[in-house]
Scaffold this motif. Sequence first.
Motif, mmCIF file in Angstrom:
data_model
loop_
_atom_site.group_PDB
_atom_site.id
_atom_site.type_symbol
_atom_site.label_atom_id
_atom_site.label_comp_id
_atom_site.label_asym_id
_atom_site.label_seq_id
_atom_site.Cartn_x
_atom_site.Cartn_y
_atom_site.Cartn_z
ATOM 1 N N MET A 93 -96.421 -14.058 -12.719
ATOM 2 C CA MET A 93 -95.977 -12.682 -12.787
ATOM 3 C C MET A 93 -95.612 -12.125 -11.414
ATOM 4 S SD MET A 93 -95.931 -12.085 -15.939
ATOM 5 C CE MET A 93 -96.655 -12.380 -17.544
ATOM 6 N N ARG A 94 -96.291 -12.587 -10.370
ATOM 7 C CA ARG A 94 -96.021 -12.107 -9.008
ATOM 8 C C ARG A 94 -94.737 -12.694 -8.428
ATOM 9 N NH1 ARG A 94 -101.807 -13.170 -8.133
ATOM 10 N NH2 ARG A 94 -102.931 -11.195 -8.204
ATOM 11 N N ASN A 95 -94.228 -13.729 -9.074
ATOM 12 C CA ASN A 95 -93.067 -14.424 -8.524
ATOM 13 C C ASN A 95 -91.887 -14.488 -9.489
ATOM 14 O OD1 ASN A 95 -93.929 -15.665 -5.752
ATOM 15 N ND2 ASN A 95 -95.686 -15.957 -7.115
ATOM 16 N N ILE A 155 -89.410 -6.587 -15.031
ATOM 17 C CA ILE A 155 -88.146 -5.908 -15.345
ATOM 18 C C ILE A 155 -87.498 -5.343 -14.083
ATOM 19 C CG2 ILE A 155 -87.157 -3.867 -16.471
ATOM 20 C CD1 ILE A 155 -89.004 -4.404 -18.833
ATOM 21 N N GLU A 156 -88.313 -4.802 -13.190
ATOM 22 C CA GLU A 156 -87.798 -4.214 -11.957
ATOM 23 C C GLU A 156 -87.563 -5.252 -10.865
ATOM 24 O OE1 GLU A 156 -86.848 -1.133 -11.665
ATOM 25 O OE2 GLU A 156 -87.514 -0.609 -13.690
ATOM 26 N N GLY A 157 -88.051 -6.481 -11.075
ATOM 27 C CA GLY A 157 -87.879 -7.521 -10.067
ATOM 28 C C GLY A 157 -88.679 -7.260 -8.807
ATOM 29 N N LEU A 158 -89.910 -6.793 -8.973
ATOM 30 C CA LEU A 158 -90.736 -6.409 -7.834
ATOM 31 C C LEU A 158 -91.821 -7.439 -7.555
ATOM 32 C CD1 LEU A 158 -91.244 -2.632 -8.721
ATOM 33 C CD2 LEU A 158 -89.706 -3.565 -6.987
ATOM 34 N N ASP A 159 -91.981 -7.800 -6.282
ATOM 35 C CA ASP A 159 -93.129 -8.590 -5.884
ATOM 36 C C ASP A 159 -94.262 -7.620 -5.540
ATOM 37 O OD1 ASP A 159 -92.540 -7.516 -3.383
ATOM 38 O OD2 ASP A 159 -91.768 -9.382 -2.560
ATOM 39 N N PRO A 160 -95.465 -8.103 -5.177
ATOM 40 C CA PRO A 160 -96.575 -7.177 -4.905
ATOM 41 C C PRO A 160 -96.270 -6.146 -3.825
ATOM 42 C CG PRO A 160 -97.425 -9.389 -5.196
ATOM 43 C CD PRO A 160 -95.937 -9.516 -5.186
#
Length: 204
Positions: free
Chosen positions: A112-114, A171-176
Amino acid sequence: MEPFKIVSGLAAPMMTANIDTDVIMPKQFLKGIDRKGLDRGVFFDQRFLDDGSTNPEFVLNTAQYKGAKFLLTGPNFGCGSSREHAVWGLRQLGIQALIGTTFAGIFFDNCMRNGVLAATLKQDELDHLVSLVTKNPSVRISINLIEQVISLDGKIDIKFEIDQLRKNTLIEGLDPIGSTLQHRQAILDFEQKHLQDNPWLADR
């Protein structure tokens, strides 16, 4: 990271139980100082023969499943050590989602983080998908993360559950770091108030 909203492609079955991260990314590929070239390491001992040539019997090397974007996985996929390289390599290889019944906890979080979706289904639902892609490897699967639906050629819909925070991150393509920066103003406001309440900290 690339946002994951609606993705379509081939799905390759890898139904062996307990495939661990050392199988996904062998230790000799952990020596680099960056993430480059990890796609070659993915399933290295299964994808390649001793002479360095590709193993024609490995599922991702076959004509039917070459270029697959999804893996249908056996139980406890990603167990073993917590190496994040396994997920980095899968993503570099073009794998955008894993579909199975259970995933190892740390591996699941790393996905999920990547930017890799790990979707969990009931056993009978997964068995049905495996049966369909085995009988007809060219069938295209579409994963609509917004609606949380897996479809086959637009005919069969299977719902899956996902934590809302993980869903939004993909969905937003965000990393931590990107997720944290969404709260940048609140962080700055807290820092300012904290210094006002504790002015002696500003001198340090």
